[in-house]
Design a protein around this motif. Sequence first.
Motif, PDB file in Angstrom:
ATOM      1  N   GLY A  38      52.840  10.305  52.958  1.00  0.00           N
ATOM      2  CA  GLY A  38      53.652  10.405  54.318  1.00  0.00           C
ATOM      3  C   GLY A  38      54.761  10.709  55.113  1.00  0.00           C
ATOM      4  O   GLY A  38      55.488  11.751  54.160  1.00  0.00           O
ATOM      5  N   SER A  40      57.706  10.924  58.219  1.00  0.00           N
ATOM      6  CA  SER A  40      57.905  10.882  59.864  1.00  0.00           C
ATOM      7  C   SER A  40      59.194  11.549  60.164  1.00  0.00           C
ATOM      8  O   SER A  40      59.648  12.380  59.478  1.00  0.00           O
ATOM      9  N   ALA A 160      59.034   7.206  55.861  1.00  0.00           N
ATOM     10  CA  ALA A 160      58.377   8.039  55.016  1.00  0.00           C
ATOM     11  C   ALA A 160      58.101   7.671  53.842  1.00  0.00           C
ATOM     12  O   ALA A 160      56.676   7.410  53.576  1.00  0.00           O
ATOM     13  N   HIS A 163      55.703   4.626  53.617  1.00  0.00           N
ATOM     14  CA  HIS A 163      54.021   5.602  54.521  1.00  0.00           C
ATOM     15  C   HIS A 163      53.654   6.017  53.604  1.00  0.00           C
ATOM     16  O   HIS A 163      52.113   5.565  53.195  1.00  0.00           O
ATOM     17  N   ALA A 164      54.225   6.318  52.249  1.00  0.00           N
ATOM     18  CA  ALA A 164      53.197   7.006  50.957  1.00  0.00           C
ATOM     19  C   ALA A 164      52.972   5.614  50.282  1.00  0.00           C
ATOM     20  O   ALA A 164      52.510   5.784  49.426  1.00  0.00           O
ATOM     21  N   ASP A 167      50.020   3.910  51.821  1.00  0.00           N
ATOM     22  CA  ASP A 167      48.757   5.135  51.738  1.00  0.00           C
ATOM     23  C   ASP A 167      48.529   4.968  50.060  1.00  0.00           C
ATOM     24  O   ASP A 167      46.994   4.832  49.881  1.00  0.00           O
TER      25      ASP A 167
END
Length: 235
Positions: A38, A40, A160, A163-164, A167
């Motif tokens: 992720g 950002s 971030a 988002h990781a 994912d």
Amino acid sequence: MKKYIVSLLLLIALSSQAFAASAVPSADPPILSVEGQGESAALPDMAAISVGVMSENENAASAQNENAKRTKEVLAAMENLGIQRKDLATSDYTFYPTTASDENDRSTRISYVVRNSVTVTVHDLNAVGGVIDAALANGANEIHSLEFLSRDTSKARDQAMLHAVRDAQEKANTIAKGVGMHVIGIKSISESTNGAISRPLTGDLAMASKHAATPIEAGNLTVTATVRIDFILGA
């Protein structure tokens, strides 16, 4: 008596079977290890400029004296712009002779070179171009790098990591579905986060500044995160 012995043997046999069944370990559920990525964006709020003064002279002392004089002029110009002494730091200093070889491969000293690099930390991004121009106008003849930085990247780091994780979850669900299973839990999680990746600008900034005022656009910084999750799978 015979009936008692038969009953006892039957009891022992049943007990042995029960013990053997309890001794067999239960099968652990399958584990799927997935890595998620992720990133950002973070806004820069400061810049670090590496300014250099290079002097060359056939005489060693003259090369050093000239370099010291010009470096002081650069520092004075920075202070005149309002930059504090704590934001001025010598990052590199080198002194070396230059040589050439004759037809017999014998080295002959030609001159002495002195290089003094100063890192200037600028807290007002609108002033970056003016700092470069002022340095070059007051003795500097090299701009080694320009790097944009951010003091606080905690919010971008958290984004971030989220988002990781998403994912990794999406990858795990896709893989589990492909093998006819589904995610039923998580065994372990580990993560690593990189600080804001600075945006270094290199090139012949010194030459560009000789012809016009230096335009600078800071742009965004990128924060990256990686998570590794061990998912538990079920039928």
